[in-house]
Motif scaffolding. Structure first.
Motif, PDB file in Angstrom:
ATOM      1  N   HIS A  85     -25.115 114.217 -51.993  1.00  0.00           N
ATOM      2  CA  HIS A  85     -26.081 113.210 -52.431  1.00  0.00           C
ATOM      3  C   HIS A  85     -25.751 112.685 -53.824  1.00  0.00           C
ATOM      4  N   ALA A  86     -24.476 112.720 -54.170  1.00  0.00           N
ATOM      5  CA  ALA A  86     -24.064 112.321 -55.527  1.00  0.00           C
ATOM      6  C   ALA A  86     -24.513 110.903 -55.868  1.00  0.00           C
ATOM      7  N   PRO A 136     -26.804 109.242 -62.578  1.00  0.00           N
ATOM      8  CA  PRO A 136     -27.857 109.205 -63.605  1.00  0.00           C
ATOM      9  C   PRO A 136     -28.638 107.896 -63.738  1.00  0.00           C
ATOM     10  N   SER A 137     -27.950 106.765 -63.819  1.00  0.00           N
ATOM     11  CA  SER A 137     -28.719 105.538 -64.066  1.00  0.00           C
ATOM     12  C   SER A 137     -29.535 105.138 -62.837  1.00  0.00           C
ATOM     13  N   GLN A 138     -28.944 105.343 -61.665  1.00  0.00           N
ATOM     14  CA  GLN A 138     -29.667 105.027 -60.441  1.00  0.00           C
ATOM     15  C   GLN A 138     -30.870 105.965 -60.255  1.00  0.00           C
ATOM     16  N   LYS A 184     -38.441 105.788 -62.363  1.00  0.00           N
ATOM     17  CA  LYS A 184     -39.333 104.827 -63.017  1.00  0.00           C
ATOM     18  C   LYS A 184     -40.043 103.956 -61.990  1.00  0.00           C
ATOM     19  N   TRP A 185     -39.320 103.578 -60.960  1.00  0.00           N
ATOM     20  CA  TRP A 185     -39.927 102.743 -59.924  1.00  0.00           C
ATOM     21  C   TRP A 185     -41.071 103.504 -59.236  1.00  0.00           C
ATOM     22  N   ASP A 206     -18.690 118.666 -61.035  1.00  0.00           N
ATOM     23  CA  ASP A 206     -18.476 117.496 -61.874  1.00  0.00           C
ATOM     24  C   ASP A 206     -19.469 116.379 -61.589  1.00  0.00           C
ATOM     25  N   ILE A 207     -20.690 116.782 -61.259  1.00  0.00           N
ATOM     26  CA  ILE A 207     -21.755 115.800 -61.060  1.00  0.00           C
ATOM     27  C   ILE A 207     -22.603 115.787 -62.312  1.00  0.00           C
ATOM     28  N   GLN A 208     -22.875 114.624 -62.794  1.00  0.00           N
ATOM     29  CA  GLN A 208     -23.713 114.554 -63.980  1.00  0.00           C
ATOM     30  C   GLN A 208     -25.126 114.176 -63.581  1.00  0.00           C
ATOM     31  N   ALA A 209     -26.056 114.778 -64.252  1.00  0.00           N
ATOM     32  CA  ALA A 209     -27.444 114.434 -63.976  1.00  0.00           C
ATOM     33  C   ALA A 209     -28.149 114.206 -65.296  1.00  0.00           C
ATOM     34  N   ARG A 210     -28.914 113.185 -65.377  1.00  0.00           N
ATOM     35  CA  ARG A 210     -29.675 112.938 -66.590  1.00  0.00           C
ATOM     36  C   ARG A 210     -30.957 113.734 -66.499  1.00  0.00           C
ATOM     37  N   GLN A 211     -31.252 114.445 -67.580  1.00  0.00           N
ATOM     38  CA  GLN A 211     -32.452 115.251 -67.579  1.00  0.00           C
ATOM     39  C   GLN A 211     -33.597 114.394 -68.116  1.00  0.00           C
TER      40      GLN A 211
END
Ligand code: SF4
Length: 283
Positions: A227-228, A233-235, A241-242, A270-275
């Motif tokens: 589910h990358a 992060p931006s998506q 927010k939506w 190597d998956i980045q996630a925004r906290q």
């Protein structure tokens, strides 16, 4: 499942640091470990001496058989306090059917009257204690974790937890009883956002939206990889927010959302996630 009965030395854990600090005086966990086995659970981030390997998360539960007795012993701390019940386990996992520890703890809390009590669960078993919760109506709120609208996603990420339909029934039942409820979408899992809003909006007054954190202790890194796109992060932040805007639309807000943390994490895959956490109050 390795189930062990233990006698704890204390039951009210002071909240000096972490996300509950400043909001709650104590957390209360009648069990340690959790049979709901959420693959993303943050609890193994803080390993105990007896259970230090995050890969064993979901395979063991310790039952603090003296939890109600400890509340009696620590009763001077309860009056006027703010308690989060529970932060490191689900207080209504299915072992509760056998031990009724959360029920017995609630009975003690009714006697010693905290100022604020938050019950947090994924389980419909809490409805079996509705009569007790009603006695705390003036101080209690109940948080129900619903992290996606897609049952197949739920089964993958939260294999031992109750179905989404059960949790929606729970929200409905608590509201019908006049109990303040909120939905905890933490972490937000892959979903159909439009359908998710339709499911939740009729039932929630508040919502907490959290992120997929701590990938280094995630038990299903394969799911994060698969589910990358969703967790990009931006998506991911856009969807959060939506959801917030849609669920809040048409409702008065005493306060908006507050960004609690915003930092990048990198996991083994190597998956980045925004906290990012959106805390919505009094929607
Ligand atoms: S229900 Fe809560 S404590 Fe239990 S595994 Fe899931 S996230 Fe962790």
């Amino acid at each position: 499942m390795d189930v062990t009965e233990i006698r704890a030395t204390s039951i009210l854990t002071p909240q000096m640091v972490g996300s509950l600090a400043g909001h709650y005086t104590y957390s209360l966990n009648p069990y340690a470990g959790c049979a709901f086995r959420c693959s993303y659970c943050y609890v193994p981030k803080f390993p105990s001496a007896r259970h230090s390997d995050y890969r064993d998360w979901g395979k063991w539960v310790e039952v603090k058989v003296n939890a109600p007795e400890l509340i009696r012993k620590e009763r001077a701390l309860v009056f006027g306090s703010s308690i989060f019940f529970s932060s490191a386990t689900d207080p209504y996992q299915y072992l509760e059917l056998k031990y009724r520890l959360s029920r017995r703890c609630l009975k003690e809390l009714i006697r010693y009257r905290p100022k604020k009590l938050t019950l947090h669960t994924r389980s419909h078993l809490i409805l079996q204690d509705l009569e007790l919760i009603t006695q705390l109506r003036d101080v209690v709120q109940v948080g129900i974790s619903i992290t996606t609208d897609d049952e197949s996603v739920c089964r993958e990420f939260e294999p031992g937890a109750p179905a989404i339909a059960r949790r929606l029934e729970l929200l409905k039942g608590l509201r019908a009883a006049g109990i303040e409820v909120y939905a905890s979408i933490a972490p937000l899992l892959p979903c159909n956002p439009e359908r998710f809003v339709q499911l939740l909006k009729p039932y929630v007054d508040k919502v907490w939206i959290g992120s997929m954190n701590y990938p280094e202790i995630n038990n299903r890194k394969d799911l994060l990889s698969r589910h990358a796109d969703f967790f990009e992060p931006s998506q991911y932040e856009e969807v959060q927010k939506w959801l917030y805007d849609e669920i809040c639309r048409g409702r008065s807000r005493k306060s908006g959302f507050k960004r609690q943390q915003d930092e990048r994490l990198t996991n083994d895959a190597d998956i980045q996630a925004r906290q990012l956490s959106l805390l919505l109050t009094n929607v």
